[in-house]
Design an enzyme around this catalytic site. Structure first.
Site, PDB file in Angstrom:
ATOM      1  N   THR A 124       0.865  -1.184   0.000  1.00  0.00           N
ATOM      2  CA  THR A 124       0.000   0.000   0.000  1.00  0.00           C
ATOM      3  C   THR A 124       0.898   1.229   0.000  1.00  0.00           C
ATOM      4  OG1 THR A 124      -1.870  -1.023   1.093  1.00  0.00           O
ATOM      5  CG2 THR A 124      -1.593   1.321   1.490  1.00  0.00           C
ATOM      6  N   ARG A 126     -14.970  -5.990  -0.444  1.00  0.00           N
ATOM      7  CA  ARG A 126     -14.340  -5.592   0.825  1.00  0.00           C
ATOM      8  C   ARG A 126     -13.656  -4.221   0.666  1.00  0.00           C
ATOM      9  NH1 ARG A 126      -8.865  -4.176   2.440  1.00  0.00           N
ATOM     10  NH2 ARG A 126      -8.692  -4.578   4.661  1.00  0.00           N
ATOM     11  N   THR A 141      -0.794   2.204   6.711  1.00  0.00           N
ATOM     12  CA  THR A 141      -0.726   0.937   5.986  1.00  0.00           C
ATOM     13  C   THR A 141      -0.734  -0.206   6.978  1.00  0.00           C
ATOM     14  OG1 THR A 141       0.545  -0.463   4.486  1.00  0.00           O
ATOM     15  CG2 THR A 141       1.818   1.091   5.833  1.00  0.00           C
TER      16      THR A 141
END
Ligand code: ASP
Length: 315
Positions: free
Chosen positions: A181, A209, A232
């Protein structure tokens, strides 16, 4: 309008920029030169904007676009796969000067989700757009659109296959060595703060999700009164801990300095819930904090007048 960079007699604050490329169980024995280079290049992209007198918002945007375009990170090209073998991406941007924010969740076709989030912010009617509506909005805004397979890489396909073989129902944040991320926080010369975060989510996640990344106060937060934060890690824990806003709250209501607020939120908020990951944060005073619980967190930072740094592990 006069560019403040061309008025050297005007006092300005030194700019600060930090970025992350995900946190997790990063193997020490793997060569990481490519990651260091990619982190440094993305940082340089954002720093150029700040050096020219650009805004914190524009700097974090450009930094995150560079990271989305790099296949090493779990955002944009290089995003992880869902359980359906596809990609659904989340991104958010917050401007600490105006407290305006824009976010997209579960997008499948906009090439740079953070640019779609920026358009949501500019449009101003909504904060968070999801799914097909968000992709349609991005198309309408004239952003580059791609086939969903544009985001695929062999590395991520292999990670999905490995997760399925190992534990078919598991949702894995970091299989093997990489997460990825991405995010950036900045203070510009005018003293304004901004934060941006972008992700493909977690390998083998259920379609639909949505993690912490596009949620203001969880995976991203910026407020000139305190700090800018990008997170993250295990998204569900960040959501339940209201992690990014918790850093702000500790500073504003509790009077904590940035480092103490950031570490407190990660240790007492995230760890207490059993979560994993880390954050990068810049304070209104230009201080930086980058606490993480995992073994490593890809990160880089630069302060005006200083050399740039890239790091992976705690030491
Ligand atoms: N926080 C992201 C999510 O839960 C994943 C990550 O940061 O690696 O979607």
């Amino acid at each position: 309008m006069t560019d403040p960079a061309h008025l050297p007699h005007l006092p300005h604050l030194p700019y600060v920029l930090a970025l992350h490329g995900g946190a997790g169980v990063i193997a020490r024995d793997r060569p990481q030169d490519g990651h260091h280079r990619a982190l440094a290049a993305a940082l340089a992209t954002g720093e150029t904007i700040l050096r020219q007198g650009g805004s914190a918002c524009d700097a974090v945007l450009a930094t995150v676009v560079a990271l989305e375009d790099c296949p090493l990170f779990n955002a944009g090209h290089g995003a992880v796969f869902t359980a359906a073998g596809e990609h659904e991406l989340d991104a958010a941007l917050m401007d600490g000067a105006t407290l305006r924010a824009g976010a997209v969740a579960g997008v499948r076709q906009v090439r740079n989700p953070i640019l779609a989030a920026h358009h949501v912010l500019l449009d101003g009617r909504f904060v968070l757009l999801g799914g097909e509506g968000a992709d349609a909005f991005a198309r309408q805004a004239g952003l580059a659109m791609v086939e969903n397979s544009y985001f695929s890489t062999e590395l991520r396909r292999g990670q999905l296959a490995a997760v399925r073989a190992f534990a078919p129902g598991a949702v894995v944040l970091d299989h093997g060595s990489r997460f990825g991320t991405v995010g950036a926080v900045a203070r510009d010369r005018a003293g304004h703060l901004a934060a941006a975060t972008s992700t493909g989510g977690m390998t083998n996640k259920l379609p639909g999700r949505i993690g912490d990344t596009p949620l203001v106060g969880a995976g991203v937060y910026a407020n000139d009164a305190s700090c800018a934060v990008s997170a993250t890690g295990t998204g569900e824990h960040f959501i339940r801990a209201c992690l990014a806003h918790d850093v702000h709250a500790r500073m504003v209501y509790g009077g904590a300095p940035l480092a103490q607020a950031a570490t407190g939120a990660v240790q007492e908020g995230l760890r207490a819930l059993g979560g994993d990951g880390g954050i990068i944060a810049v304070g209104a005073d230009g201080s930086l904090a980058m606490p993480f619980l995992s073994r490593g967190m890809y990160r880089a930072w630069v302060r005006e007048g200083d050399a740039a740094h890239t790091r992976i592990f705690a030491d």
